[in-house]
Design a protein around this motif. Sequence first.
Motif, PDB file in Angstrom:
ATOM      1  N   GLU A   1     -10.855  -5.557   7.546  1.00  0.00           N
ATOM      2  CA  GLU A   1     -11.190  -6.656   8.445  1.00  0.00           C
ATOM      3  C   GLU A   1     -10.260  -7.833   8.244  1.00  0.00           C
ATOM      4  OE1 GLU A   1     -13.251  -5.326   6.313  1.00  0.00           O
ATOM      5  OE2 GLU A   1     -14.824  -4.307   7.396  1.00  0.00           O
ATOM      6  N   ALA A   2      -9.874  -8.096   6.990  1.00  0.00           N
ATOM      7  CA  ALA A   2      -9.028  -9.255   6.728  1.00  0.00           C
ATOM      8  C   ALA A   2      -7.685  -9.120   7.421  1.00  0.00           C
ATOM      9  CB  ALA A   2      -8.823  -9.413   5.221  1.00  0.00           C
ATOM     10  N   ILE A   3      -7.109  -7.918   7.330  1.00  0.00           N
ATOM     11  CA  ILE A   3      -5.808  -7.717   7.965  1.00  0.00           C
ATOM     12  C   ILE A   3      -5.922  -7.837   9.471  1.00  0.00           C
ATOM     13  CG2 ILE A   3      -3.995  -6.036   8.329  1.00  0.00           C
ATOM     14  CD1 ILE A   3      -4.411  -5.085   5.595  1.00  0.00           C
TER      15      ILE A   3
ATOM     16  N   GLU B   1      10.670   0.725   1.457  1.00  0.00           N
ATOM     17  CA  GLU B   1       9.832   0.945   2.626  1.00  0.00           C
ATOM     18  C   GLU B   1       8.968  -0.266   2.933  1.00  0.00           C
ATOM     19  OE1 GLU B   1       9.568   2.711  -0.058  1.00  0.00           O
ATOM     20  OE2 GLU B   1       7.579   2.430  -0.887  1.00  0.00           O
TER      21      GLU B   1
ATOM     22  N   SER C   1      -4.048   1.854   3.807  1.00  0.00           N
ATOM     23  CA  SER C   1      -3.958   3.121   3.098  1.00  0.00           C
ATOM     24  C   SER C   1      -2.622   3.280   2.402  1.00  0.00           C
ATOM     25  CB  SER C   1      -4.197   4.292   4.045  1.00  0.00           C
ATOM     26  OG  SER C   1      -3.108   4.437   4.895  1.00  0.00           O
ATOM     27  N   GLU C   2      -1.585   2.587   2.850  1.00  0.00           N
ATOM     28  CA  GLU C   2      -0.291   2.815   2.220  1.00  0.00           C
ATOM     29  C   GLU C   2       0.127   1.689   1.281  1.00  0.00           C
ATOM     30  OE1 GLU C   2       1.518   5.434   2.330  1.00  0.00           O
ATOM     31  OE2 GLU C   2       0.652   6.559   3.954  1.00  0.00           O
ATOM     32  N   MET C   3      -0.188   0.457   1.637  1.00  0.00           N
ATOM     33  CA  MET C   3       0.388  -0.631   0.863  1.00  0.00           C
ATOM     34  C   MET C   3      -0.632  -1.396   0.046  1.00  0.00           C
ATOM     35  SD  MET C   3       3.633  -2.059   2.158  1.00  0.00           S
ATOM     36  CE  MET C   3       4.156  -1.380   0.629  1.00  0.00           C
ATOM     37  N   MET C   4      -1.744  -1.747   0.636  1.00  0.00           N
ATOM     38  CA  MET C   4      -2.661  -2.648  -0.057  1.00  0.00           C
ATOM     39  C   MET C   4      -4.064  -2.072   0.026  1.00  0.00           C
ATOM     40  SD  MET C   4      -1.301  -6.398   0.974  1.00  0.00           S
ATOM     41  CE  MET C   4      -1.047  -6.367   2.705  1.00  0.00           C
ATOM     42  N   PRO C   5      -4.381  -1.120  -0.800  1.00  0.00           N
ATOM     43  CA  PRO C   5      -5.660  -0.436  -0.637  1.00  0.00           C
ATOM     44  C   PRO C   5      -6.863  -1.279  -0.995  1.00  0.00           C
ATOM     45  CG  PRO C   5      -4.326   0.616  -2.327  1.00  0.00           C
ATOM     46  CD  PRO C   5      -3.559  -0.551  -1.853  1.00  0.00           C
ATOM     47  N   GLU C   6      -6.683  -2.303  -1.805  1.00  0.00           N
ATOM     48  CA  GLU C   6      -7.859  -3.084  -2.196  1.00  0.00           C
ATOM     49  C   GLU C   6      -8.247  -4.081  -1.133  1.00  0.00           C
ATOM     50  OE1 GLU C   6      -5.179  -2.919  -4.055  1.00  0.00           O
ATOM     51  OE2 GLU C   6      -5.684  -1.832  -5.850  1.00  0.00           O
ATOM     52  N   THR C   7      -7.370  -4.309  -0.147  1.00  0.00           N
ATOM     53  CA  THR C   7      -7.667  -5.333   0.854  1.00  0.00           C
ATOM     54  C   THR C   7      -8.646  -4.782   1.882  1.00  0.00           C
ATOM     55  OG1 THR C   7      -5.373  -5.950   0.614  1.00  0.00           O
ATOM     56  CG2 THR C   7      -6.575  -6.955   2.409  1.00  0.00           C
ATOM     57  N   PRO C   8      -9.662  -5.525   2.245  1.00  0.00           N
ATOM     58  CA  PRO C   8     -10.546  -5.036   3.297  1.00  0.00           C
ATOM     59  C   PRO C   8      -9.825  -5.016   4.644  1.00  0.00           C
ATOM     60  CG  PRO C   8     -11.251  -7.198   2.540  1.00  0.00           C
ATOM     61  CD  PRO C   8     -10.143  -6.782   1.669  1.00  0.00           C
TER      62      PRO C   8
END
Lengths: 73, 402, 364
Positions: free
Chosen positions: C120-122, C267, C111-118
């Motif tokens: 689950e991947a993280i 940040e 929600s803060e840094m990489m919104p396009e990433t799913p």
Amino acid sequence: MNWHFVLITFLLIVVVTETRHLIRLRSLRDMIVFYAVWGLTLLAIIGDMLELTELRPLDWISIMMQPLNRLIS
Amino acid sequence: MLGRTILSVLLMTSLIITSGCWSRKELNELAVVMALGIDTHKDGYAVSAQVLNSSELATKSGGSIGSLPVVTYKSVGKTVPDALQRMLSMAPRMLYLSHVRVLVLGEDLARQGVSDVLDYISRNHQLRTNFFMLIAKNGNASEILEVVTPFEYIPANSLYSSILISEKKWAATGKVTLQQFVNELKQSGSDPILSGVQLNGSSAEGQSVENVKKISPSTLLQHAGLGVFKGDRLVGWLGEPPSKTVNYVLNRVESTAGYVSCPSGGIVGFTVNRADTSLDVMLSAENIPRFSVKMEIEADINSVQCPININQPSAIEALERSIEDKYNENIEKHVKDVQQRYGADIFALGEVLHRKYPQVWKTYRSHWGESFQSMSIDVHSHVAIRRIGSIIQPLNQEVDEK
Amino acid sequence: MIKYKGIAARQFFILTFGLTIGTSILVTPSGLAHTAREDAWIASLCSLLINILMVVLYIAIARLYPGKTIFQMNELVLGKILGKAMSLIYLFYFLILTGTLLGNLGFFITSEMMPETPIEAIQILFLIAAIMCARMGIIILARVGELMFPWIVFLFMVLLLSLIPQIDWNHIKPILEDGWIPVANAGFHSSMFQELIVLMVFLPLVKGERKGEKALLWGAVAGGIVLSVTVLLSVLILGIEQTENSTFPAFALAKTINVGNFFQRVEGILITLWVLTFFIKISLLFLSMLHGIKTVFRLKEQNHLIYPFSVLFIIVAWNTYINTVYVANIIQQVWASYAFLHLLVIPFGLYLIGLSRTKILKSK
């Protein structure tokens, strides 16, 4: 990407590799526990794929804590 | 051997699912938005975005001005993000909002209420909270964003720098960041203020480069006093002297200039180079609060336009007293004016009461807007004149013929 | 797990420190600000006191049964069958905890840094790191913790020092506006997020018993101080309204760093601080769960269980952290009492029963 299939593939790979390891270990107990956990995980994935709403652990916790909360307050 | 193969296969698959690849933003796919302007529209909101054209910026030092370094896109939507997405039908690249320097709101929108717009601005993770907000006085925000400015190549930067410098040295305008505004809005003991900007000239002439090709540009952007908000609605504008008052009371004056009249006619100008204000509150016998404003001001004399003898300490002291009287009088008058006319506590006096006497504040909290109108505020200022400049006696003194 | 006493006291201190901070550093300020308003920092200090109480209780239990992990103690105190049941209850608690933790991290980063990433991947990526650590055992994790500790301290000092110019002391006043009750309430709620009982699994492995207990205590104190300073800073700089209304207040705090218009927008680097503490916490949970299963079922080896367990963690994460609102609601309502049961009530009961048992044994 359908993540469930990634996880199922991973589980199948795991069962193949670890069965060999377990047979070498010669412990019945280890094998039973491993397959039990593996089966539980598989059920969990299938439940998630079918999108069953009962499988929400936080709901179970809140149901468990209701009587206790009523005792306290 | 098998372990190594599996490890390398794992590493390579992990490269494929490496999280960064989904969120990659190539620099030549981004349209960096430098300034946003939001106005009301019958279908919702009209949003204008001033977007940087980076290739044009790179060739600035080279030749003459070809096309401008910024492009302003405008579109309409039911909500602000709706309008921003619709803008993509015109913009060749994805809009990237992290570098917004200024958010300009149209006056109509400010009068209607800004909290809906600010909800999107606060919720979006790309927008930061430290850009400045302005209100377009008597006009639309899109007109403000379409003016070509001298000095600064990018008009948004010109707005940004002018806010900084005028707040620092002139103190009749405000420098309000989104964070400040939302804090003042949400606190029950204060009302927010915003600085206003207006077009000095015609909008049509300001839109082309011809505007800056003349020695005296036909259209300039000018900062025009503070806007008083009650809750999230604009209720009125403050002229130059009341705006300075507000900045004095809020302890936001760094340096400014003023004048005071001499006892024998004429005026003496002074520069303020230190101003510290402290707000305090005392409770009277019936638990009614009385607020007091204490100001410590250090000033330098910068222009003497009356025939006084600066060399005498008594003259300096007399000047100090008359400056103090002028401050006390003006500030009390302007504060009372804001109190009566708008009933908006832009001086955050409610918060002062909250901090010192929280129990008393509880009784006033729900109707502070009305109670504030009858609060008494005393002003005590103490002025110390330090320097008188490079010459001693004023030049208009008559030279004694010896 | 290498079964010789191999953790140095200093490494144990670092592990406790990392576990206490965990992901609480990201989310506690908003909960505290909601209940205790301007006194959120006092509430945070109360939470530190409650944590110290927990540590004292755990040390007392550990002294009754020296050299045993919590799962072994369960069986010694309650008998075989009840003891195993109690250990399974704890394992379930750790399972839910791990799932919530993973979900929390995934939601934060997307929600803060990489919104396009799913998400689950993280989560899978972090879990792979945790799997590798769990395979190698607690000694390796302790050494990794030692490596990461200077970075955690450095990043935290950077955060602290670059924010000092922006402090507005007025935001703290009025002090104790509504009295001590909201403060104590908020402190209690937030102290339930530091699961120090996990370290009871590793306490027997520390070289030197007294040194291990001291490291546990000091680690909890240091972690609590870091959390309190973070809460204090967010109240001082962001003000109450924004701290309360942010989903991740510590991140909003990092966004406001601006030293001389030059050191700003950093940040992204400070996220490293939180990722490191999260990694320590999740590896510790993973290892303790493996050890728990091994103790309960008396297995010979545990490493092969890592793989199905990790998949189970992800499924639990997907099913607990459905969206931020659902989780925040449940945590506010039931988590405090659920964790209170596991962190204080049951250990206290164990202590009493264990005390009476050892006394009976001694008198015999």
